[in-house]
Design a protein around this motif. Sequence first.
Motif, PDB file in Angstrom:
ATOM      1  N   HIS A   1       2.186  -8.290   2.540  1.00 12.30           N
ATOM      2  CA  HIS A   1       1.354  -7.286   2.978  1.00 12.30           C
ATOM      3  C   HIS A   1       0.071  -7.867   4.152  1.00 12.30           C
ATOM      4  CE1 HIS A   1      -0.695  -3.389   3.247  1.00 12.30           C
ATOM      5  NE2 HIS A   1      -1.856  -3.884   3.029  1.00 12.30           N
TER       6      HIS A   1
ATOM      7  N   ASP B   1       0.895  -1.339   0.081  1.00  9.70           N
ATOM      8  CA  ASP B   1      -0.002   0.151  -0.047  1.00  9.70           C
ATOM      9  C   ASP B   1       0.776   1.156   0.247  1.00  9.70           C
ATOM     10  OD1 ASP B   1      -2.267  -1.539  -0.101  1.00  9.70           O
ATOM     11  OD2 ASP B   1      -2.838  -1.092   2.124  1.00  9.70           O
TER      12      ASP B   1
ATOM     13  N   HIS C   1      -3.899  -2.133  -1.968  1.00  2.81           N
ATOM     14  CA  HIS C   1      -4.546  -1.023  -3.023  1.00  2.81           C
ATOM     15  C   HIS C   1      -3.403  -0.881  -3.891  1.00  2.81           C
ATOM     16  CE1 HIS C   1      -7.517   0.094  -0.214  1.00  2.81           C
ATOM     17  NE2 HIS C   1      -6.913  -0.050   0.935  1.00  2.81           N
TER      18      HIS C   1
HETATM   19 FE   LIG Z   1      -3.160   0.043   3.905  1.00  2.97          FE
END
Ligand SMILES: [Fe+2]
Length: 383
Positions: A208, A70, A105
């Motif tokens: 992540h 992200d 993201h």
């Molecule tokens: Fe995040």
Amino acid sequence: MEHLQNENANCPLPPLRFRNGAFRIMVVGDLHEQYDLSDELDRLKTADSMRLLWTAAETLRPDLIVYAGDQGKDDDEEKMRAIIRRITAPAKEYDIPYAVVFGNHDPECAIPKARQLELYREEYGNFYTFDGAPGVTGCGNCLVPVKDGAGERDILNLWFVDSLNLCEDREVSYYDWLREDQIAWYKDTAKRIKDARGGLPPALWFMHIPVREEYRLLKKARLWEYPYSVKAFGKRRGRYVPRDPSIGYLGEDPACAEVNSGIFDAWKEVGDVRGAFFGHDHMNEFAGEVDGILLAQCKTAGFHNYTDGCNAGVRLITVDEARPEKIETHMVHFKELGLKSGSLGPIQRNFTDRQVINIRIASVAAGAIAVAAGAAALVWRRK
Ligand SMILES: [Fe+2]
Ligand SMILES: [Fe+2]
């Protein structure tokens, strides 16, 4: 130029190596950077994030920076390049190698992840993420070995893995989970190293989205523990607190996939991974062992998106050359670096988001009690 001794694919960079008896990694989570800073508040948020990054890189001078997903996004390639230039500038300035894993993201823009990897390399080439597993699901899955101080033997392995994005079937899970071919690639690569060298160095794993086994560090909250509990959804529905408070701060429920990919069991089976490091949950910074494997959250280093008040920070990992299976790790927070936020108001500067939520709940409860008491008094006077 010497090439990485990587069984899977070659990365055209010199091997990483221990320095002064240790290898130190700074993990930077969830910057959520954006190109457009025309809004004053956005400009202040980026200024805070970059102050943290620059100061941490200058103060800690790690041997590697890992961006834990992200990072930021923009549909325009040159704007995406500018974001990458901005966030990698401290690494470039202090000549620190770096790697990235992708977050959920990062693909939410017109620049595919494979192109994003190229942009990173073009902006600052001391970049250790590469496509080490061609044809395998995800982008930037790779193994990066670290040599001892003499540069002779690989004594630590670093796995960088794409934990993918959102699940197509939201009825099954909101977040996706590692595919079988990613786990097979990990097992096969580890086996090849073991067969070739007669052993496997200890390893650290970076991705992540956290594994579901993080919930084994937590327990269901009892009523009096509610003020510092977090609310979980899906299959883990309920309120949780750390099983052992010494693991550190739990600010939100671990937002993992509803389906267990089996990667944790694969780590146990292969036996090399001693610590796994995750971003994604911006407020969490706990770190604790499950079945002998350290599961550590890397809190957000960014001030965009939700930030947990003024507690943003980076995670420092230190591996001792004499005992590379031992890991020391702790968070280094914005405040501890002597920094002051320009983007947060006085409440956020002084309280965590969890404390603010509790203050709000307490205020609403107090208001409701006051209204009920007032109504009761009115009824009593009319009698
Ligand atoms: Fe995040
Ligand atoms: Fe995320």
